[in-house]
Write a protein that holds these residues in place. Structure first.
Motif, PDB file in Angstrom:
ATOM      1  N   ARG A   1      -6.497   4.065 -23.722  1.00  0.00           N
ATOM      2  CA  ARG A   1      -6.276   5.119 -22.712  1.00  0.00           C
ATOM      3  C   ARG A   1      -4.922   5.834 -22.858  1.00  0.00           C
ATOM      4  O   ARG A   1      -4.178   6.012 -21.899  1.00  0.00           O
ATOM      5  CB  ARG A   1      -6.436   4.568 -21.278  1.00  0.00           C
ATOM      6  CG  ARG A   1      -7.801   3.929 -21.041  1.00  0.00           C
ATOM      7  CD  ARG A   1      -8.390   4.263 -19.708  1.00  0.00           C
ATOM      8  NE  ARG A   1      -8.358   5.670 -19.353  1.00  0.00           N
ATOM      9  CZ  ARG A   1      -9.237   6.580 -19.795  1.00  0.00           C
ATOM     10  NH1 ARG A   1     -10.191   6.247 -20.632  1.00  0.00           N
ATOM     11  NH2 ARG A   1      -9.125   7.823 -19.397  1.00  0.00           N
TER      12      ARG A   1
ATOM     13  N   SER B   1       5.723  11.929 -13.126  1.00  0.00           N
ATOM     14  CA  SER B   1       5.493  12.295 -14.521  1.00  0.00           C
ATOM     15  C   SER B   1       4.757  11.159 -15.246  1.00  0.00           C
ATOM     16  O   SER B   1       4.868   9.986 -14.879  1.00  0.00           O
ATOM     17  CB  SER B   1       6.811  12.609 -15.215  1.00  0.00           C
ATOM     18  OG  SER B   1       7.596  11.453 -15.237  1.00  0.00           O
ATOM     19  N   ARG B   2       4.044  11.559 -16.279  1.00  0.00           N
ATOM     20  CA  ARG B   2       3.272  10.583 -17.041  1.00  0.00           C
ATOM     21  C   ARG B   2       4.181   9.732 -17.903  1.00  0.00           C
ATOM     22  O   ARG B   2       5.165  10.224 -18.431  1.00  0.00           O
ATOM     23  CB  ARG B   2       2.317  11.331 -17.977  1.00  0.00           C
ATOM     24  CG  ARG B   2       1.030  11.652 -17.330  1.00  0.00           C
ATOM     25  CD  ARG B   2       0.106  12.233 -18.330  1.00  0.00           C
ATOM     26  NE  ARG B   2       0.473  13.610 -18.661  1.00  0.00           N
ATOM     27  CZ  ARG B   2      -0.132  14.324 -19.585  1.00  0.00           C
ATOM     28  NH1 ARG B   2      -1.113  13.801 -20.293  1.00  0.00           N
ATOM     29  NH2 ARG B   2       0.215  15.559 -19.820  1.00  0.00           N
TER      30      ARG B   2
ATOM     31  N   GLU C   1       1.395   8.948 -24.930  1.00  0.00           N
ATOM     32  CA  GLU C   1       1.527   9.172 -23.484  1.00  0.00           C
ATOM     33  C   GLU C   1       0.265   8.740 -22.755  1.00  0.00           C
ATOM     34  O   GLU C   1      -0.834   8.735 -23.333  1.00  0.00           O
ATOM     35  CB  GLU C   1       1.851  10.651 -23.203  1.00  0.00           C
ATOM     36  CG  GLU C   1       0.748  11.575 -23.612  1.00  0.00           C
ATOM     37  CD  GLU C   1       1.093  13.049 -23.503  1.00  0.00           C
ATOM     38  OE1 GLU C   1       2.273  13.409 -23.549  1.00  0.00           O
ATOM     39  OE2 GLU C   1       0.125  13.827 -23.372  1.00  0.00           O
ATOM     40  N   GLU C   2       0.471   8.382 -21.553  1.00  0.00           N
ATOM     41  CA  GLU C   2      -0.626   7.977 -20.675  1.00  0.00           C
ATOM     42  C   GLU C   2      -1.645   9.127 -20.588  1.00  0.00           C
ATOM     43  O   GLU C   2      -1.238  10.273 -20.377  1.00  0.00           O
ATOM     44  CB  GLU C   2      -0.012   7.784 -19.292  1.00  0.00           C
ATOM     45  CG  GLU C   2      -0.643   6.801 -18.401  1.00  0.00           C
ATOM     46  CD  GLU C   2       0.257   6.660 -17.157  1.00  0.00           C
ATOM     47  OE1 GLU C   2      -0.326   6.568 -16.082  1.00  0.00           O
ATOM     48  OE2 GLU C   2       1.494   6.685 -17.277  1.00  0.00           O
TER      49      GLU C   2
ATOM     50  N   GLU D   1      -4.387  11.363 -18.830  1.00  0.00           N
ATOM     51  CA  GLU D   1      -4.800  11.618 -17.433  1.00  0.00           C
ATOM     52  C   GLU D   1      -6.312  11.710 -17.350  1.00  0.00           C
ATOM     53  O   GLU D   1      -6.933  11.175 -16.457  1.00  0.00           O
ATOM     54  CB  GLU D   1      -4.128  12.888 -16.933  1.00  0.00           C
ATOM     55  CG  GLU D   1      -2.710  12.578 -16.493  1.00  0.00           C
ATOM     56  CD  GLU D   1      -1.974  13.781 -15.955  1.00  0.00           C
ATOM     57  OE1 GLU D   1      -2.329  14.913 -16.349  1.00  0.00           O
ATOM     58  OE2 GLU D   1      -1.045  13.582 -15.160  1.00  0.00           O
ATOM     59  N   GLY D   2      -6.888  12.416 -18.322  1.00  0.00           N
ATOM     60  CA  GLY D   2      -8.346  12.486 -18.382  1.00  0.00           C
ATOM     61  C   GLY D   2      -8.827  11.739 -19.600  1.00  0.00           C
ATOM     62  O   GLY D   2      -8.374  10.641 -19.887  1.00  0.00           O
TER      63      GLY D   2
END
Ligand code: PMV
Length: 299
Positions: A70, A2-3, A42-43, A45-46
């Motif tokens: 990011r 999970s992120r 949150e981190e 992803e794209g």
């Protein structure tokens, strides 16, 4: 996998008495309100994205200062934005808390206050610090600004107890004018009328301390609120729409009513006998006045 994500929140605030005068060293009476700003980082992803309740140049500036690289950012707010309910202080504190969590830091309250006040300065030119102090401390507080000194807090705080409280703690209704108020512009308007209006600012401050001395007397508090509204009109921060909302509230049985926050729009607060609250809300609804009764003061 999970992120990685963190979440933080902060409440809004309402100033019961003393806005504007507080910028110039007079005391104010304010408390946290149970409407919150929630922030999730949150981190990404794209491509990182921002999911925000509004797009605003000052918010962009604040985010550019504080947001890690990011990450995706989500902001949700129960608070009406730009209406004098401390939405920018609440957002600033929630962001500062979330970023600290993201960075694995555990700042103390003094550090959180310093950081959120700095961020709030992006939204308002010269915040007194009352908003940031109240959203951090919660409850009901007397706030008095201190001389600005590096490393020292913006103001002196005293926590007030509402002992024999009805439930909700204070039967307070918020009436939304539907018009945003520009805090910086209103503070500048008051600044331009000084020193001529200084005696009125002093009267506002004395009214705050008199109200605090009899804080358990809800009728007296209502009278202090209406008197305070008269002074806010005199210093030029009320509007015909706010005056009409105050008149509506008093005509519908409020013990007192006034604008809360910077004025020029924003919200009106009305104090009621607890047993009159449901009838008052029904009357506001019938008259097409947007009204809410959030828990106040909140922790
Ligand atoms: O409108 P708000 O929520 O930003 O409240 C402003 C209160 C003022 O006293 C007008 C300004 C201040 O910084 O204290």
């Amino acid at each position: 996998m999970s992120r990685r994500a963190v979440e933080a929140s902060a409440p809004g605030k309402l100033i019961l008495l003393g806005e504007h005068a507080v910028v110039w060293g007079q005391p104010a009476l304010a408390g946290a309100v149970a409407l919150h700003t929630r922030v999730r980082i949150e981190e990404a992803e794209g491509e990182p994205f921002l999911d925000l309740p509004i797009r605003d140049a000052r918010l962009d500036l604040a985010l550019a200062r504080i947001l890690p690289a990011r990450v995706n950012l989500r902001i949700r707010s129960d608070l009406p934005l730009g209406r004098g309910m401390g939405s920018s202080a609440s957002l600033s504190l929630a962001l500062v808390r979330a970023v600290a969590l993201w960075n694995g830091e555990s700042p103390c309250d003094a550090q959180l206050l310093e950081r959120s006040l700095e961020l709030e300065g992006v939204f308002h030119g010269r915040p007194s610090g009352v908003d940031s102090s109240v959203v951090l401390g919660g409850g009901l507080l007397r706030f008095q600004r201190l001389e600005a000194r590096a490393g020292s807090p913006p103001g002196e705080l005293a926590r007030l107890d509402l002992r024999p409280v009805p439930s909700p703690p204070l039967p307070l209704v918020v009436l939304d004018s539907g018009q945003p108020g520009d805090t910086s512009a209103m503070v500048a308007r008051v600044a331009a009328r000084r020193p001529g209006i200084d005696p009125i600012l002093a009267q506002i401050g004395q009214g705050v301390d008199r109200a605090i001395a009899e804080i358990q007397d809800i009728e007296a508090l209502g009278q202090h609120m209406s008197r305070n509204q008269g002074w806010l009109s005199e210093i030029g921060v009320s509007t015909p729409h706010i005056d009409a909302l105050c008149a509506f509230a008093e005509g519908a049985g409020a013990l007192g009513a006034k604008l809360s926050g910077a004025g020029g729009g924003g919200v009106v607060i009305a104090l009621l006998q607890p047993e009159h609250l449901p009838a008052f809300l029904a009357r506001a609804d019938k008259a097409g006045v947007r009204a809410l009764a959030p828990r106040f003061p909140a922790s």
